[in-house]
Design a protein around this motif. Structure first.
Motif, PDB file in Angstrom:
ATOM      1  N   ASP A   1       7.597  -7.723  -6.306  1.00  0.00           N
ATOM      2  CA  ASP A   1       7.526  -6.328  -6.727  1.00  0.00           C
ATOM      3  C   ASP A   1       8.780  -5.995  -7.511  1.00  0.00           C
ATOM      4  OD1 ASP A   1       5.059  -5.590  -5.384  1.00  0.00           O
ATOM      5  OD2 ASP A   1       6.189  -5.763  -3.511  1.00  0.00           O
TER       6      ASP A   1
ATOM      7  N   GLY B   1       2.806  -1.762 -13.908  1.00  0.00           N
ATOM      8  CA  GLY B   1       3.032  -0.682 -12.960  1.00  0.00           C
ATOM      9  C   GLY B   1       2.334   0.587 -13.436  1.00  0.00           C
ATOM     10  N   THR B   2       2.472   1.619 -12.645  1.00  0.00           N
ATOM     11  CA  THR B   2       1.891   2.912 -12.976  1.00  0.00           C
ATOM     12  C   THR B   2       2.992   3.844 -13.442  1.00  0.00           C
ATOM     13  OG1 THR B   2       0.247   2.552 -11.251  1.00  0.00           O
ATOM     14  CG2 THR B   2       0.475   4.799 -12.086  1.00  0.00           C
TER      15      THR B   2
ATOM     16  N   GLN C   1       5.120   2.768  -8.233  1.00  0.00           N
ATOM     17  CA  GLN C   1       4.441   1.484  -8.412  1.00  0.00           C
ATOM     18  C   GLN C   1       4.943   0.809  -9.684  1.00  0.00           C
ATOM     19  OE1 GLN C   1       1.988  -0.203  -6.387  1.00  0.00           O
ATOM     20  NE2 GLN C   1       2.736  -1.750  -7.755  1.00  0.00           N
TER      21      GLN C   1
ATOM     22  N   ARG D   1       4.451  -6.121 -11.258  1.00  0.00           N
ATOM     23  CA  ARG D   1       4.519  -7.201 -10.291  1.00  0.00           C
ATOM     24  C   ARG D   1       4.341  -8.537 -10.988  1.00  0.00           C
ATOM     25  NH1 ARG D   1      -0.043  -4.008  -8.130  1.00  0.00           N
ATOM     26  NH2 ARG D   1       0.335  -3.368 -10.236  1.00  0.00           N
TER      27      ARG D   1
END
Length: 189
Positions: free
Chosen positions: A69, A171-172, A177, A180
């Protein structure tokens, strides 16, 4: 008369060969679980400003998965070097990072595990066992090899030299988030 027995022998051998060949199921040539990955190094180079925020793993029917992450300023990540090596070396010192298994995969990310002020963004609880993968089909050990000069290195011990793939997930935007990095290692060829 000598031609007839010879001809019958050839026909008999052809018939037996045909039976043997047809007895092999068509699926014997199919790849394991439909996986068509290889085992060559997978490298991507892009300018990124991401940091390591976490490391986790998951078990799937046909492969084991390692996920790193990331977080920072971008929603994408694309700077890594994942490959089989004889031994993984620790960042900075060059010391060997031994891992269990029949083969070692070095995971090198152009992302530190610290922020621009030197504060840790990820610290493994146990450097030799970053993620518990005891009893897994393919993974044997995930070890920390360090984070030094803007890079982070992991040692992934696997059962054998098996096919793998590497990809990133975006990611958002405007959320916690981040992107990854995903590494899947097949259970078999």
């Amino acid at each position: 008369m000598t031609r007839k027995p010879a001809r019958l022998l050839v026909l008999s051998l052809a018939a037996v060969t045909g039976l043997v060949v047809s007895a092999v199921p068509a699926s014997a040539a199919d790849p394991y679980c439909g996986i068509r990955w290889g085992s060559l190094p997978q490298v991507a180079t892009a300018w990124d400003t991401e940091m390591v925020n976490g490391i986790r793993a998951g078990r799937h029917a046909c492969f084991d998965r390692l996920v790193v992450d990331l977080g920072g300023q971008d929603t994408t990540f694309g700077s890594y070097d994942v490959r089989y090596v004889r031994v993984v070396s620790e960042d900075g010192s060059g010391r060997q990072v031994p891992v269990r298994g029949g083969a070692d995969i070095r995971v090198l990310l152009a992302a530190p595990a610290y922020d621009q002020y030197g504060n840790a963004t990820f610290t493994p609880g146990d450097r030799s066992q970053v993620v518990d993968v005891a009893g897994w089909t393919t993974f044997r050990q995930v070890a920390w090899a360090g984070s030094f000069e803007g890079r982070t290195t992991l040692a992934l011990g696997v059962r054998a030299h098996l096919p793998f793939r590497v990809f990133t997930l975006a990611g958002t935007p405007a959320s916690d988030q981040g992107p990854r990095l995903v590494i899947d290692v097949a259970h078999s060829w």
